[in-house]
Design an enzyme around this catalytic site. Structure first.
Site, PDB file in Angstrom:
ATOM      1  N   GLY A 147       0.846  -1.188   0.000  1.00 27.16           N
ATOM      2  CA  GLY A 147       0.000   0.000   0.000  1.00 27.16           C
ATOM      3  C   GLY A 147       0.873   1.226   0.000  1.00 27.16           C
ATOM      4  N   CYS A 148       0.308   2.287   0.434  1.00 27.57           N
ATOM      5  CA  CYS A 148       1.029   3.550   0.544  1.00 27.57           C
ATOM      6  C   CYS A 148       2.264   3.368   1.426  1.00 27.57           C
ATOM      7  CB  CYS A 148       0.086   4.586   1.153  1.00 27.57           C
ATOM      8  SG  CYS A 148       0.899   6.070   1.710  1.00 27.57           S
ATOM      9  N   HIS A 149       3.401   3.914   0.996  1.00 22.96           N
ATOM     10  CA  HIS A 149       4.616   3.735   1.798  1.00 22.96           C
ATOM     11  C   HIS A 149       4.559   4.504   3.118  1.00 22.96           C
ATOM     12  CE1 HIS A 149       6.633   6.829  -1.136  1.00 22.96           C
ATOM     13  NE2 HIS A 149       5.679   7.379  -0.445  1.00 22.96           N
TER      14      HIS A 149
ATOM     15  N   CYS B 260       1.957   4.369   5.063  1.00 21.72           N
ATOM     16  CA  CYS B 260       1.335   3.349   5.916  1.00 21.72           C
ATOM     17  C   CYS B 260       2.333   2.244   6.253  1.00 21.72           C
ATOM     18  CB  CYS B 260       0.131   2.724   5.213  1.00 21.72           C
ATOM     19  SG  CYS B 260      -1.223   3.852   4.852  1.00 21.72           S
ATOM     20  N   THR B 261       3.007   1.756   5.224  1.00 20.80           N
ATOM     21  CA  THR B 261       3.938   0.645   5.403  1.00 20.80           C
ATOM     22  C   THR B 261       5.074   1.039   6.339  1.00 20.80           C
ATOM     23  OG1 THR B 261       3.378  -0.020   3.144  1.00 20.80           O
ATOM     24  CG2 THR B 261       5.272  -1.090   4.150  1.00 20.80           C
TER      25      THR B 261
END
Length: 173
Positions: free
Chosen positions: A20-22, A24-25
């Site tokens: 997902g969005c980095h 978030c990660t």
């Protein structure tokens, strides 16, 4: 090679994760004990060095958190069973840095697949190139957890970590 063989002299290894969005990660992995550093940015695999997608490089101590636990957390914190319209930007992948680790990751993925009803779409790919995100986006979540994006997209993932992976959480969450 066995999972237990996955260690080196310094007890710090690295693995790449995209899904997902980095932002978030990055927040997910920064929240874990045993993770020494998270590099946020874009990764391209070796076969196509211009095919970048959002990802992170996680530096971790396998004596504190195992690669299997990191993979399980990664798969649980993004849509790892869905091919959706944004997969080019948000490739679901695990990037290895040494060829021998491909076999370890394949074994882990086979074990973890049993925990999912649908087939995982996550690819195991050789790491090629990394481009870091701009400095202003680094540590995005922990710099201001009250941002609307953080509250809507990242905080629910941190909440799930607290519920399912509490034993792995660091004191920052």
């Amino acid at each position: 090679m066995l999972i237990s063989d996955y260690k080196n002299m310094e007890n710090v290894y690295k693995v790449g994760f995209g899904g997902g969005c980095h932002w978030c990660t990055e927040a997910v992995f920064m929240s874990l004990n045993g993770v020494k550093k998270v590099e946020q940015g874009f990764i391209a695999p070796t076969k196509n060095l211009i095919d970048f997608s959002e990802a992170v490089i996680v530096h971790f101590n396998p004596n504190v958190i195992t690669l299997k636990d990191l993979v399980a957390i990664h798969l649980d914190t993004h849509r790892s069973t869905k091919n959706h319209s944004m997969r080019a930007k948000y490739r679901s992948a695990i990037y290895y840095f040494e060829q021998a680790n491909k076999v370890v990751l394949q074994h882990i993925m086979k074990e973890i697949q049993q925990d999912f009803k649908s087939p995982l779409v996550t690819k195991i790919l050789p790491f090629g190139v990394f481009k870091p995100s701009e400095e202003r986006f680094q540590n995005y979540y922990f710099n201001d957890t009250e941002k609307p994006f953080c509250k809507t997209h990242i905080s629910p993932k941190i909440k799930m970590l607290k519920e399912k992976y509490a034993k792995h959480l660091s004191t920052i969450v």
